[in-house]
Motif scaffolding. Structure first.
Motif, PDB file in Angstrom:
ATOM      1  N   CYS A   1       9.437   4.393  -4.820  1.00  0.00           N
ATOM      2  CA  CYS A   1       8.884   5.658  -4.562  1.00  0.00           C
ATOM      3  C   CYS A   1       9.504   6.392  -3.494  1.00  0.00           C
ATOM      4  O   CYS A   1       9.381   5.972  -2.256  1.00  0.00           O
ATOM      5  CB  CYS A   1       7.247   5.251  -4.139  1.00  0.00           C
ATOM      6  SG  CYS A   1       6.157   6.532  -4.017  1.00  0.00           S
TER       7      CYS A   1
ATOM      8  N   ARG B   1      -0.300  10.226  -3.442  1.00  0.00           N
ATOM      9  CA  ARG B   1       0.366  10.439  -2.532  1.00  0.00           C
ATOM     10  C   ARG B   1      -0.064  11.921  -1.809  1.00  0.00           C
ATOM     11  O   ARG B   1      -0.404  12.603  -2.499  1.00  0.00           O
ATOM     12  CB  ARG B   1       1.826  10.620  -2.434  1.00  0.00           C
ATOM     13  CG  ARG B   1       2.404   9.118  -2.759  1.00  0.00           C
ATOM     14  CD  ARG B   1       2.242   8.276  -1.600  1.00  0.00           C
ATOM     15  NE  ARG B   1       2.881   6.865  -1.829  1.00  0.00           N
ATOM     16  CZ  ARG B   1       2.610   5.961  -2.544  1.00  0.00           C
ATOM     17  NH1 ARG B   1       1.437   5.897  -2.819  1.00  0.00           N
ATOM     18  NH2 ARG B   1       3.401   4.785  -2.519  1.00  0.00           N
TER      19      ARG B   1
ATOM     20  N   THR C   1       4.081  15.535  -8.959  1.00  0.00           N
ATOM     21  CA  THR C   1       3.460  14.218  -9.313  1.00  0.00           C
ATOM     22  C   THR C   1       4.062  13.339 -10.163  1.00  0.00           C
ATOM     23  O   THR C   1       4.584  12.290 -10.320  1.00  0.00           O
ATOM     24  CB  THR C   1       2.100  14.351  -9.520  1.00  0.00           C
ATOM     25  OG1 THR C   1       1.450  14.891  -8.278  1.00  0.00           O
ATOM     26  CG2 THR C   1       1.297  12.866  -9.712  1.00  0.00           C
TER      27      THR C   1
ATOM     28  N   ASP D   1       2.321   5.433   1.559  1.00  0.00           N
ATOM     29  CA  ASP D   1       1.685   6.571   1.617  1.00  0.00           C
ATOM     30  C   ASP D   1       1.356   6.682   3.131  1.00  0.00           C
ATOM     31  O   ASP D   1       1.218   5.801   3.885  1.00  0.00           O
ATOM     32  CB  ASP D   1       0.258   6.512   0.956  1.00  0.00           C
ATOM     33  CG  ASP D   1      -0.401   7.720   0.840  1.00  0.00           C
ATOM     34  OD1 ASP D   1       0.176   8.862   0.992  1.00  0.00           O
ATOM     35  OD2 ASP D   1      -1.550   7.571   0.539  1.00  0.00           O
TER      36      ASP D   1
ATOM     37  N   ASP E   1      -3.850  13.421  -6.649  1.00  0.00           N
ATOM     38  CA  ASP E   1      -2.971  13.956  -5.770  1.00  0.00           C
ATOM     39  C   ASP E   1      -3.499  15.484  -5.380  1.00  0.00           C
ATOM     40  O   ASP E   1      -3.515  15.872  -4.259  1.00  0.00           O
ATOM     41  CB  ASP E   1      -1.722  14.304  -6.219  1.00  0.00           C
ATOM     42  CG  ASP E   1      -0.684  12.958  -6.088  1.00  0.00           C
ATOM     43  OD1 ASP E   1      -1.267  11.973  -5.814  1.00  0.00           O
ATOM     44  OD2 ASP E   1       0.397  13.026  -6.706  1.00  0.00           O
TER      45      ASP E   1
ATOM     46  N   ARG F   1       7.494  12.215  -9.602  1.00  0.00           N
ATOM     47  CA  ARG F   1       7.519  11.062  -8.481  1.00  0.00           C
ATOM     48  C   ARG F   1       7.106   9.983  -9.686  1.00  0.00           C
ATOM     49  O   ARG F   1       7.841   8.681  -9.412  1.00  0.00           O
ATOM     50  CB  ARG F   1       6.423  11.231  -7.514  1.00  0.00           C
ATOM     51  CG  ARG F   1       6.436  10.091  -6.683  1.00  0.00           C
ATOM     52  CD  ARG F   1       5.300  10.242  -5.558  1.00  0.00           C
ATOM     53  NE  ARG F   1       3.853   9.767  -6.028  1.00  0.00           N
ATOM     54  CZ  ARG F   1       2.894  10.695  -6.166  1.00  0.00           C
ATOM     55  NH1 ARG F   1       3.014  11.940  -6.143  1.00  0.00           N
ATOM     56  NH2 ARG F   1       1.671  10.278  -6.769  1.00  0.00           N
TER      57      ARG F   1
END
Length: 301
Positions: free
Chosen positions: A193, A171, A180, A290, A132, A183
């Motif tokens: 998500c 993402r 992160t 994404d 990320d 999530r």
């Protein structure tokens, strides 16, 4: 980092052409997020060019690097490129994968453990945090496609499976490693998500940028680090933005480190209640895809 920089400066006096810092040493020099339990000064990783023997000394682990173009300079130091560093870090991921909420909770807590480790072992969650951070960098920019090309070149070498999973899980528009982790833990706990870093507008007026959200349900999650509590102006801005979201019909859940690292069952209960209040079973929703452009959500009050 100051101690690491001084140590690297001393060791670089022994470098020959083509030598570069790699693995966790390169990641730290690049400013990528690593678990705080890793003692970066206990083991330095040095990558040597094609045909060179990976010599080692006390506190130094040597590696052979098959490509000369995998090296660059960052702030004056020779380091492996961000894409190559990403490939190398995957080789340090321990076999246990992120398979459920319990594993996610263990991985998240591991980042705050005070004991130091010289093994530089990483979890899968650690690798996604790094991914990320790489994808979200503004300079030097590393688009997802560059990581995909690096993964294709990597082939079936060590860590390939972890890299594929990390690239699928990453993402854009993530502001911190804790976001992160949050999530991934939500997904591991059975929630779809969420959308990351979307801008919410009231008609043409910008209102807020929730860390995570499910726009169709108007549920937002904000992760507040310590600066949200110590910076008075930040606190005032946070309150104003949340009140604006609530005026537009949003449910805003504010989470802190303890909610993620120590009270996860209670936290999932709070999120589940928000879904229940909307009359929705989280298992019936698809993951947010994404995207390469920051999402824009326009509300009409």
């Amino acid at each position: 980092m100051h101690d690491l920089g001084a140590l690297c400066e001393a060791v670089e006096l022994t470098f020959s052409d083509g030598d570069a810092w790699s693995h966790t040493t390169a990641a730290a020099l690049w400013g990528l997020p690593l678990p705080s339990g890793i003692d970066l000064t206990a083991t330095l990783h040095v990558s040597r060019g094609p045909g060179k023997f990976p010599s080692e000394a006390a506190g130094i682990t040597g590696h052979v690097r098959p490509r000369t173009n995998h090296v660059t300079r960052h702030r004056g130091r020779p380091v492996t490129t961000l894409a190559r560093t990403w490939l190398d870090l995957a080789g340090l991921v321990r076999p246990a994968a992120l398979t459920g909420p319990d594993q996610g909770r263990v991985d998240a807590r591991r980042a705050t453990m005070p004991s130091l480790s010289s093994t530089h072992e990483l979890s899968f969650m650690d690798l996604v945090c790094v991914t990320d951070a790489i994808v979200g960098r503004r300079w030097p920019a590393v688009p997802r496609e560059e990581l995909a090309r690096a993964l294709a070149w990597h082939g079936s070498r060590r860590g390939a499976r972890a890299l594929r999973r990390a690239l699928a899980a990453t993402r854009a528009f993530v502001d911190s490693p804790m976001e992160t982790r949050l999530r991934l833990m939500l997904v591991a706990s059975g929630f779809p998500c969420p959308v990351v870093g979307a801008d919410v507008y009231d008609r043409d007026r910008w209102v807020a940028r929730p860390d995570l959200c499910w726009p169709g349900l108007r549920i937002a999650i904000e992760y507040d680090g310590i600066h949200h509590l110590t910076d008075r102006q930040q606190m005032l801005d946070d309150v104003a933005r949340r009140e604006e979201l609530e005026r537009l019909g949003w449910r805003v859940l504010v989470l802190y480190a303890d909610d993620v690292l120590r009270r996860w069952p209670a936290t999932t209960g709070r999120v589940m209640q928000a879904f229940a209040d909307r009359g929705v079973d989280p298992g019936n929703l698809a993951d947010a895809p994404d995207v390469v452009v920051r999402p824009r959500i326009v509300e009409v009050a």
